[in-house]
Each structure stands twice: as structure tokens, then as C-alpha cells.
Design an enzyme around this catalytic site. Structure first.
Site, short mmCIF file in Angstrom:
data_model
loop_
_atom_site.label_atom_id
_atom_site.label_comp_id
_atom_site.label_asym_id
_atom_site.label_seq_id
_atom_site.Cartn_x
_atom_site.Cartn_y
_atom_site.Cartn_z
CD GLN A 25 -1.13 0.04 3.74
OE1 GLN A 25 -1.29 1.07 4.38
NE2 GLN A 25 -1.74 -1.11 4.04
CD GLU A 96 -4.33 2.93 4.48
OE1 GLU A 96 -4.86 3.15 5.58
OE2 GLU A 96 -3.17 2.50 4.36
CG HIS A 123 4.86 11.39 -9.07
ND1 HIS A 123 6.08 12.01 -9.20
CD2 HIS A 123 5.00 10.18 -9.69
CE1 HIS A 123 6.92 11.23 -9.87
NE2 HIS A 123 6.29 10.11 -10.17
#
Length: 338
Positions: A25, A96, A123
């Protein structure tokens, strides 16, 4: 070669790390999930694979992933134990999205998207077959751009804005794969690092990643890391890359420090996270190697999950693969004393 001169030793062939860590994640804080979740679904084809609500702490988590059409058709309903089991055994990487309740009522941006002085987070990125066509398609859907593919010196790549003004890079796949992967697939998270020697050791030696490629320019270098199969040196084309950006000279400045994204007044990006077989064992290894913990697995009320600090102070969540119970809960609560 700069890489050799700096003494970087991160190998190109994956060797098994303790706990079998896999990157699962990247977390971004968002103002309004009713805007951000549809944005990533409609504009970039992602699927909401799970959701958690924490009423006592007044926040919700939305986990989104790029999956193929066959997988998308059989996904369990977000928020169910089946979805939890799928999430905490997911072999790819999710975004997430963290929503702190009440921020959606704000008329202005609530979070810092990065890319200001000393910011570490840069980014996220999506891959597609044709950046020019994809950018036009996004623009027709109302997406605004930091940079279009025909602008600036670096042609053929673009940066769009998401609803919270995070930069979303659009890059070209080396091999067309639309038929199997979908029009867009999640491809990168970019973090700036002070010293690549230290960062590569952390992520390659301890967190199970492999340096699959690197690029060097006059004043900065890029290192691309992926989770590979043991014995392999190639990342799966449908799996994201962790891009580490090093601006030359920062490693020689004792006072230099990147913002992690968790500083008061400049919160936005939160952390990256890894699944492991045993959280306690992994954290002990990291602590023995000299890495600090933001949250040890026995600290706080949510036991069994942890946050380590990488060499730049980025938070690295460590979660038990598959969870701890039949509901695949990734933590267990501290027992209340009478």
C-alpha cells in the site's frame, strides 16, 4: 558510473528477506471520499477492494487497486470479512485513501500534496499504452493537468491533478497490455531520498525489494524498486514500482531532511506499507539493525501492527499477511483490565 562510485550494493536479483515482505500500500489522506473514490474508479479504472470505518476515531480507509476484468467481476463486497481476507493477502499494491471525518465539509484543500521545498513525497503514477491519447481522454472527463505530454522538455509523459491536488503521473507501458490489464494500471509511488546508499539497503535488504533499473542525470538519479519473485531481477509488468529520487548532494548535508508527509500543517502522503509473515519478528530484525519504530507492534491499543521509520523518516507500516483471526483483522485490541 555514479552508482558504482557511491558504493551502492543493492543487488539486481531478488533474495528472500525475513518475513517475506511485499509492498502492499501507499497511503494518501483525502478530503472527501465521495469525490476521490469515484475519481480513481472512473478516471483510472481502479476498484474499491475494501473499506474500514472507525467510528470511535472518526476516520475511514478506502483501499483501491488496479485489477483485471476477471478479478474485478469476482471481488467480494468491500467491508466484509471476505474483502478483508482478500486485502491482507493481496499480491499487488493498493492506494489507501484515508478520510478523517468532517474534512469533506471544508471548502478548501485540507491536505498538502507535496512537491514544495524539502517535501519527500512526489507523486503516484499510472501506466497506459498511449500517454497522448490517455491525457486527451482524461481532459475530456474534466481532469486538470500540471503538465501535458507535449509540454516542457520531457515529452511523452504527463502529470494530472487528483481532487486533492496530488500529482498523478501518466507514463507509457514498454509493451502494450491494454487487453489484459485495463486501460490504466497503478504503476508508481515516488519518494525523494537523502542518501540512496542507506535507502536501498533498507528496502532491498530488509523489505524484500529489488532494484530493477536506475537512471542518472547531471544533478539527480532515479532508482526503481519492485517486489520480484525469488531468483528474478524483473518486476511483474502489472505491478507498481517504488521510485526513489535522489537529488545529488543531499547526502553530504548533515542538516538536510525531507518532510515525511506527517508533519503538522503539511500532512498529505502518510506512509507505504508491507505485508509480512510475522510482524514481531520483522520489527525485531529492523530494530536490531538500528532502525527506529514510530509504533512498535506492542504499542498502542492496536496490537500486532507496526510502523517503522526508513532512513528518511518515512513511515513504513508493517502488517501481518492474512490477519490474525477468521475476519482477517490486521491487529488485535488490547485487553481491557477490570
Amino acid at each position: 558510473e555514479i552508482f558504482l562510485k557511491m558504493g551502492l550494493t543493492c543487488g539486481r536479483v531478488k533474495t528472500k528477506a525475513l518475513g517475506n515482505p511485499t509492498w502492499q500500500q501507499s497511503m494518501l489522506r483525502i478530503r472527501d471520499p465521495e469525490v476521490s473514490v469515484p475519481f480513481y474508479e472512473d478516471k483510472f479504472g481502479m476498484k474499491l477492494i475494501d473499506k474500514y470505518d472507525f467510528p470511535d476515531m472518526k476516520f475511514s480507509l478506502y483501499f483501491m487497486a488496479s485489477v483485471d476484468s476477471k478479478t474485478a467481476a469476482s471481488l467480494p463486497k468491500p467491508g466484509t470479512k471476505e474483502a478483508h481476507a482478500y486485502l491482507w493477502s493481496f499480491k499487488g499494491t493498493t492506494i489507501e485513501l484515508t478520510h478523517n471525518w468532517g474534512t469533506e465539509k471544508s471548502s478548501s484543500l485540507c491536505y498538502h500534496p507535496g512537491n514544495k521545498k524539502n517535501d519527500g513525497f512526489g507523486h503516484i503514477a499510472f501506466a497506459c499504452d498511449d500517454v497522448y491519447e490517455a491525457s486527451k481522454r482524461l481532459e475530456q472527463k474534466g481532469v486538470t493537468f500540471k503538465k501535458k505530454p507535449d509540454e516542457g522538455r520531457m515529452k511523452g509523459l504527463a502529470f494530472a491533478y487528483d481532487p486533492d491536488m496530488y500529482w498523478v503521473e501518466i507514463v507509457k507501458r514498454p509493451v502494450p497490455m491494454t487487453d489484459t490489464l485495463g486501460y490504466f494500471t497503478l504503476k508508481q509511488t515516488m519518494l525523494r531520498v537523502k542518501d540512496p546508499v542507506k535507502s536501498l539497503e533498507f528496502y532491498c535488504k530488509y523489505m524484500g525489494m529489488t532494484k530493477v533499473s536506475e537512471k542518472h542525470f547531471s544533478d539527480f538519479s532515479l532508482y526503481f524498486l519492485a517486489c520480484c519473485s525469488p531468483g528474478s531481477n524483473d518486476g511483474d509488468p502489472d505491478k507498481p514500482i517504488l521510485e526513489l529520487t535522489h537529488n545529488h548532494g543531499t547526502e553530504a548535508d548533515p542538516s538536510f531532511k525531507h518532510n515525511s508527509g506527517n508533519e503538522q500543517g503539511a500532512k498529505g502522503f502518510g506512509h507505504i506499507g508491507f505485508l509480512v509473515d510475522d510482524v514481531f519478528e520483522k520489527c525485531k530484525q529492523l530494530q536490531d539493525a538500528g532502525y527506529a519504530m514510530k509504533k512498535a507492534p506492542n504499542a498502542g491499543t492496536m496490537k500486532g501492527l507496526a510502523f517503522a521509520l526508513d532512513p528518511d523518516g518515512y513511515w513504513v507500516e508493517i502488517v501481518k499477511r492474512g490477519g490474525y483471526d477468521s475476519n482477517a483483522q490486521p491487529y488485535y485490541l488490547e485487553e481491557k483490565k477490570e
